[in-house]
Design an enzyme around this catalytic site. Structure first.
Site, PDB file in Angstrom:
ATOM      1  N   ARG A   1      22.846  49.679  40.306  1.00 37.59           N
ATOM      2  CA  ARG A   1      24.080  49.788  39.503  1.00 37.59           C
ATOM      3  C   ARG A   1      23.738  49.726  38.007  1.00 37.59           C
ATOM      4  NH1 ARG A   1      28.013  45.358  41.501  1.00 37.59           N
ATOM      5  NH2 ARG A   1      29.322  46.186  39.850  1.00 37.59           N
TER       6      ARG A   1
ATOM      7  N   ASN B   1      34.383  43.394  32.824  1.00 35.50           N
ATOM      8  CA  ASN B   1      33.375  44.403  33.175  1.00 35.50           C
ATOM      9  C   ASN B   1      31.983  43.952  32.777  1.00 35.50           C
ATOM     10  OD1 ASN B   1      35.580  45.782  33.974  1.00 35.50           O
ATOM     11  ND2 ASN B   1      35.598  47.237  32.272  1.00 35.50           N
TER      12      ASN B   1
ATOM     13  N   ASP C   1      29.501  46.272  32.463  1.00 33.29           N
ATOM     14  CA  ASP C   1      28.783  47.519  32.170  1.00 33.29           C
ATOM     15  C   ASP C   1      28.361  47.674  30.709  1.00 33.29           C
ATOM     16  OD1 ASP C   1      31.236  48.229  30.893  1.00 33.29           O
ATOM     17  OD2 ASP C   1      31.962  49.251  32.687  1.00 33.29           O
TER      18      ASP C   1
ATOM     19  N   HIS D   1      32.598  37.935  33.226  1.00 32.34           N
ATOM     20  CA  HIS D   1      31.833  37.994  34.480  1.00 32.34           C
ATOM     21  C   HIS D   1      30.373  38.345  34.252  1.00 32.34           C
ATOM     22  CE1 HIS D   1      35.844  38.673  36.887  1.00 32.34           C
ATOM     23  NE2 HIS D   1      35.665  37.418  36.513  1.00 32.34           N
TER      24      HIS D   1
ATOM     25  N   CYS E   1      16.130  33.935  35.151  1.00 31.87           N
ATOM     26  CA  CYS E   1      15.190  33.288  36.061  1.00 31.87           C
ATOM     27  C   CYS E   1      15.933  32.158  36.782  1.00 31.87           C
ATOM     28  CB  CYS E   1      14.012  32.745  35.244  1.00 31.87           C
ATOM     29  SG  CYS E   1      12.904  31.739  36.249  1.00 31.87           S
TER      30      CYS E   1
ATOM     31  N   GLY F   1      43.717  48.166  33.029  1.00 31.13           N
ATOM     32  CA  GLY F   1      42.793  48.624  34.079  1.00 31.13           C
ATOM     33  C   GLY F   1      42.232  47.533  34.949  1.00 31.13           C
ATOM     34  N   THR F   2      43.046  46.522  35.232  1.00 27.86           N
ATOM     35  CA  THR F   2      42.595  45.501  36.185  1.00 27.86           C
ATOM     36  C   THR F   2      43.682  45.272  37.225  1.00 27.86           C
ATOM     37  OG1 THR F   2      41.978  43.178  36.515  1.00 27.86           O
ATOM     38  CG2 THR F   2      43.254  43.651  34.537  1.00 27.86           C
TER      39      THR F   2
ATOM     40  N   ASN G   1      48.086  50.536  33.224  1.00 32.49           N
ATOM     41  CA  ASN G   1      47.437  50.669  34.524  1.00 32.49           C
ATOM     42  C   ASN G   1      48.021  51.881  35.240  1.00 32.49           C
ATOM     43  OD1 ASN G   1      46.508  50.166  37.311  1.00 32.49           O
ATOM     44  ND2 ASN G   1      46.015  48.116  36.560  1.00 32.49           N
TER      45      ASN G   1
HETATM   46  C1  BJW Z   1      43.200  52.320  36.045  1.00 34.70           C
HETATM   47  C2  BJW Z   1      42.557  53.535  35.983  1.00 34.70           C
HETATM   48  C3  BJW Z   1      42.694  54.220  34.785  1.00 34.70           C
HETATM   49  C4  BJW Z   1      42.143  52.766  37.894  1.00 34.70           C
HETATM   50  N1  BJW Z   1      43.375  53.674  33.793  1.00 34.70           N
HETATM   51  N2  BJW Z   1      43.910  51.807  35.059  1.00 34.70           N
HETATM   52  C5  BJW Z   1      43.088  31.373  42.589  1.00 34.70           C
HETATM   53  C6  BJW Z   1      43.774  32.053  43.589  1.00 34.70           C
HETATM   54  C7  BJW Z   1      43.078  32.770  44.573  1.00 34.70           C
HETATM   55  C8  BJW Z   1      41.689  32.803  44.596  1.00 34.70           C
HETATM   56  C9  BJW Z   1      41.005  32.131  43.605  1.00 34.70           C
HETATM   57  C10 BJW Z   1      41.700  31.425  42.633  1.00 34.70           C
HETATM   58  N3  BJW Z   1      40.789  30.892  41.771  1.00 34.70           N
HETATM   59  C11 BJW Z   1      39.546  31.239  42.200  1.00 34.70           C
HETATM   60  C12 BJW Z   1      39.648  31.980  43.312  1.00 34.70           C
HETATM   61  C13 BJW Z   1      38.517  32.570  44.107  1.00 34.70           C
HETATM   62  C14 BJW Z   1      37.974  33.860  43.531  1.00 34.70           C
HETATM   63  C15 BJW Z   1      39.105  34.888  43.516  1.00 34.70           C
HETATM   64  O1  BJW Z   1      39.731  35.146  42.508  1.00 34.70           O
HETATM   65  N4  BJW Z   1      39.334  35.524  44.640  1.00 34.70           N
HETATM   66  C16 BJW Z   1      40.410  36.526  44.738  1.00 34.70           C
HETATM   67  C17 BJW Z   1      39.804  37.903  44.946  1.00 34.70           C
HETATM   68  C18 BJW Z   1      41.327  36.140  45.841  1.00 34.70           C
HETATM   69  N5  BJW Z   1      37.420  33.647  42.201  1.00 34.70           N
HETATM   70  C19 BJW Z   1      36.157  33.255  42.021  1.00 34.70           C
HETATM   71  O2  BJW Z   1      35.420  33.018  42.968  1.00 34.70           O
HETATM   72  C20 BJW Z   1      35.686  33.071  40.594  1.00 34.70           C
HETATM   73  N6  BJW Z   1      35.031  31.809  40.479  1.00 34.70           N
HETATM   74  C21 BJW Z   1      35.686  30.670  40.559  1.00 34.70           C
HETATM   75  O3  BJW Z   1      36.880  30.608  40.641  1.00 34.70           O
HETATM   76  O4  BJW Z   1      34.868  29.573  40.500  1.00 34.70           O
HETATM   77  C22 BJW Z   1      35.443  28.273  40.648  1.00 34.70           C
HETATM   78  C23 BJW Z   1      34.366  27.275  40.276  1.00 34.70           C
HETATM   79  C24 BJW Z   1      34.623  26.357  39.278  1.00 34.70           C
HETATM   80  C25 BJW Z   1      33.638  25.420  38.951  1.00 34.70           C
HETATM   81  C26 BJW Z   1      32.417  25.431  39.624  1.00 34.70           C
HETATM   82  C27 BJW Z   1      32.165  26.352  40.616  1.00 34.70           C
HETATM   83  C28 BJW Z   1      33.159  27.299  40.946  1.00 34.70           C
HETATM   84  C29 BJW Z   1      34.618  34.091  40.251  1.00 34.70           C
HETATM   85  C30 BJW Z   1      35.116  35.494  40.286  1.00 34.70           C
HETATM   86  C31 BJW Z   1      33.954  36.469  40.016  1.00 34.70           C
HETATM   87  C32 BJW Z   1      34.359  37.906  40.269  1.00 34.70           C
HETATM   88  N7  BJW Z   1      33.192  38.698  40.294  1.00 34.70           N
HETATM   89  C33 BJW Z   1      33.329  40.132  40.469  1.00 34.70           C
HETATM   90  C34 BJW Z   1      31.940  40.710  40.751  1.00 34.70           C
HETATM   91  C35 BJW Z   1      31.082  40.693  39.479  1.00 34.70           C
HETATM   92  C36 BJW Z   1      29.746  41.272  39.683  1.00 34.70           C
HETATM   93  C37 BJW Z   1      29.789  42.668  40.249  1.00 34.70           C
HETATM   94  O5  BJW Z   1      30.302  43.593  39.614  1.00 34.70           O
HETATM   95  O6  BJW Z   1      29.265  42.873  41.335  1.00 34.70           O
HETATM   96  O7  BJW Z   1      33.914  40.708  39.299  1.00 34.70           O
HETATM   97  S1  BJW Z   1      34.482  40.602  41.757  1.00 34.70           S
HETATM   98  C38 BJW Z   1      35.086  42.027  40.933  1.00 34.70           C
HETATM   99  O8  BJW Z   1      36.515  41.867  40.694  1.00 34.70           O
HETATM  100  C39 BJW Z   1      34.407  42.041  39.555  1.00 34.70           C
HETATM  101  C40 BJW Z   1      35.553  42.388  38.650  1.00 34.70           C
HETATM  102  O9  BJW Z   1      35.290  41.980  37.324  1.00 34.70           O
HETATM  103  C41 BJW Z   1      36.717  41.672  39.291  1.00 34.70           C
HETATM  104  C42 BJW Z   1      38.063  42.235  38.896  1.00 34.70           C
HETATM  105  O10 BJW Z   1      38.205  43.544  39.338  1.00 34.70           O
HETATM  106  P1  BJW Z   1      39.035  44.576  38.457  1.00 34.70           P
HETATM  107  O11 BJW Z   1      38.338  44.836  37.190  1.00 34.70           O
HETATM  108  O12 BJW Z   1      40.429  44.149  38.375  1.00 34.70           O
HETATM  109  O13 BJW Z   1      38.871  45.912  39.342  1.00 34.70           O
HETATM  110  P2  BJW Z   1      39.776  46.419  40.567  1.00 34.70           P
HETATM  111  O14 BJW Z   1      39.016  47.461  41.275  1.00 34.70           O
HETATM  112  O15 BJW Z   1      40.297  45.286  41.359  1.00 34.70           O
HETATM  113  O16 BJW Z   1      41.056  47.080  39.845  1.00 34.70           O
HETATM  114  C43 BJW Z   1      40.950  48.248  39.073  1.00 34.70           C
HETATM  115  C44 BJW Z   1      42.326  48.519  38.450  1.00 34.70           C
HETATM  116  O17 BJW Z   1      42.223  49.613  37.568  1.00 34.70           O
HETATM  117  C45 BJW Z   1      43.412  48.865  39.476  1.00 34.70           C
HETATM  118  O18 BJW Z   1      44.577  48.092  39.197  1.00 34.70           O
HETATM  119  C46 BJW Z   1      43.686  50.348  39.227  1.00 34.70           C
HETATM  120  O19 BJW Z   1      45.051  50.707  39.460  1.00 34.70           O
HETATM  121  C47 BJW Z   1      43.340  50.455  37.764  1.00 34.70           C
HETATM  122  N8  BJW Z   1      42.918  51.787  37.341  1.00 34.70           N
HETATM  123  N9  BJW Z   1      41.913  53.741  37.222  1.00 34.70           N
HETATM  124  C48 BJW Z   1      43.991  52.456  34.001  1.00 34.70           C
HETATM  125  N10 BJW Z   1      42.100  55.438  34.656  1.00 34.70           N
END
Ligand code: BJW
Length: 249
Positions: free
Chosen positions: A70, A106, A108, A123, A131, A191-192, A217
């Protein structure tokens, strides 16, 4: 007045602006989103097997190879008009002495390449690796790693400096983002899907504060009902239009 005109008027006057972006802003640069049912990364790959600390422990070679692929693929992508418009907006607000905070989920680095200065990376980044024993970070070159998992000279594993599910977000970055969302006069969420916390909580904080809130969005999200203005469409079309209007006297 349409929602877009209200946003333009507010941005013309605002002394403080905060923007949260997600994967949808980069899709037209060729970087896939996560949750699109056809093209999203999670439609093809299981996040539990690739984006958790447990996955890295179970199969570090698989996880690091996936992230390295990636990383290399994103290096070939270019910022699109939405990234460029946000960089222009930052300059406009700062030139008039205002504050502008860009917060991104993001990994990227396309905002930086478009000219945004120091976006808050909630993120982490695909381009920074660390490391696992010393925590020391570095930027790999434009070539793939020579082995998976990559290792330091002393044999420790390297991992991408990104935030996996269940991991804490960088504390200072989150605090700064929180403050900006709470105190800004205009907040935009772009876009999230607003499903992942704590990042999605920033929009909740902004909605509970006094500033104007707007979502850009393609589709509705859980925040659509809460923000003041929803602009439906591609960020790469809406943002350049809005920012050009803000900059036009
Ligand atoms: C357009 C478009 C165009 C398309 N124009 N728009 C509270 C409630 C429920 C759950 C939790 C909570 N608190 C914590 C959690 C657990 C969890 C979580 O949130 N889970 C949910 C999924 C249910 N969160 C975590 O685990 C976080 N950590 C945490 O809470 O730790 C607690 C802790 C405290 C102290 C010590 C230890 C622990 C961490 C979250 C990390 C997320 N990581 C990722 C992966 C990163 C690496 C990788 O890329 O591989 O981050 S997951 C993934 O989702 C990535 C993104 O940044 C993130 C958000 O996604 P995003 O950007 O919203 O993308 P999409 O695909 O979901 O949406 C795209 C949007 O664009 C859509 O709406 C389209 O319509 C739109 N779109 N084209 C405008 N042209």
């Amino acid at each position: 007045m349409t929602g877009e005109q209200r946003l333009i008027e507010a941005l013309r006057k605002a002394h403080s602006v905060c923007v949260l972006t997600g994967a949808g802003i980069s899709i037209e640069s060729g970087v896939p989103t996560f949750r699109d049912p056809q093209e999203g990364l999670w439609a093809k790959y299981d996040p539990a097997k690739l984006s958790t600390p447990e996955a890295f422990e179970d199969d570090p070679a698989l996880v690091t190879r996936w992230y390295d692929e990636r990383r290399l693929s994103v290096l070939k992508c270019q910022p699109n008009p939405a990234h460029i418009a946000l960089a222009d907006l930052e300059r406009t607000v700062r030139d008039r002495g205002g504050s502008f905070t860009l917060v991104t989920q993001n990994i990227d680095r396309l905002h930086q390449r478009a000219g945004s200065s120091e976006p808050i990376e909630l993120h982490g980044s695909l381009h920074v690796w660390k490391c696992t024993s010393t925590g020391r970070t570095f930027l790999p070159g434009p070539e793939p790693f020579s082995e998976y998992p990559p290792r330091s000279p002393s044999g420790s594993l390297y991992r991408p400096d990104v935030v996996w599910f269940g991991e804490a977000l960088p504390e200072r970055a989150l605090e700064r983002a929180w403050r900006a969302a709470q105190w800004c006069e205009v907040y935009m969420v772009i876009g999230t899907s607003s499903l992942v916390y704590p990042a999605a909580g920033l929009t909740e904080v902004a909605c509970e504060s006094d500033g104007l809130t707007a979502e850009i969005n393609l589709d509705p999200t859980p925040m659509s009902e809460r923000v003041d203005i929803c602009l439906r469409g591609k960020a790469s079309q809406i943002l350049p239009r809005v920012v050009t209007a803000v900059r036009t006297p």
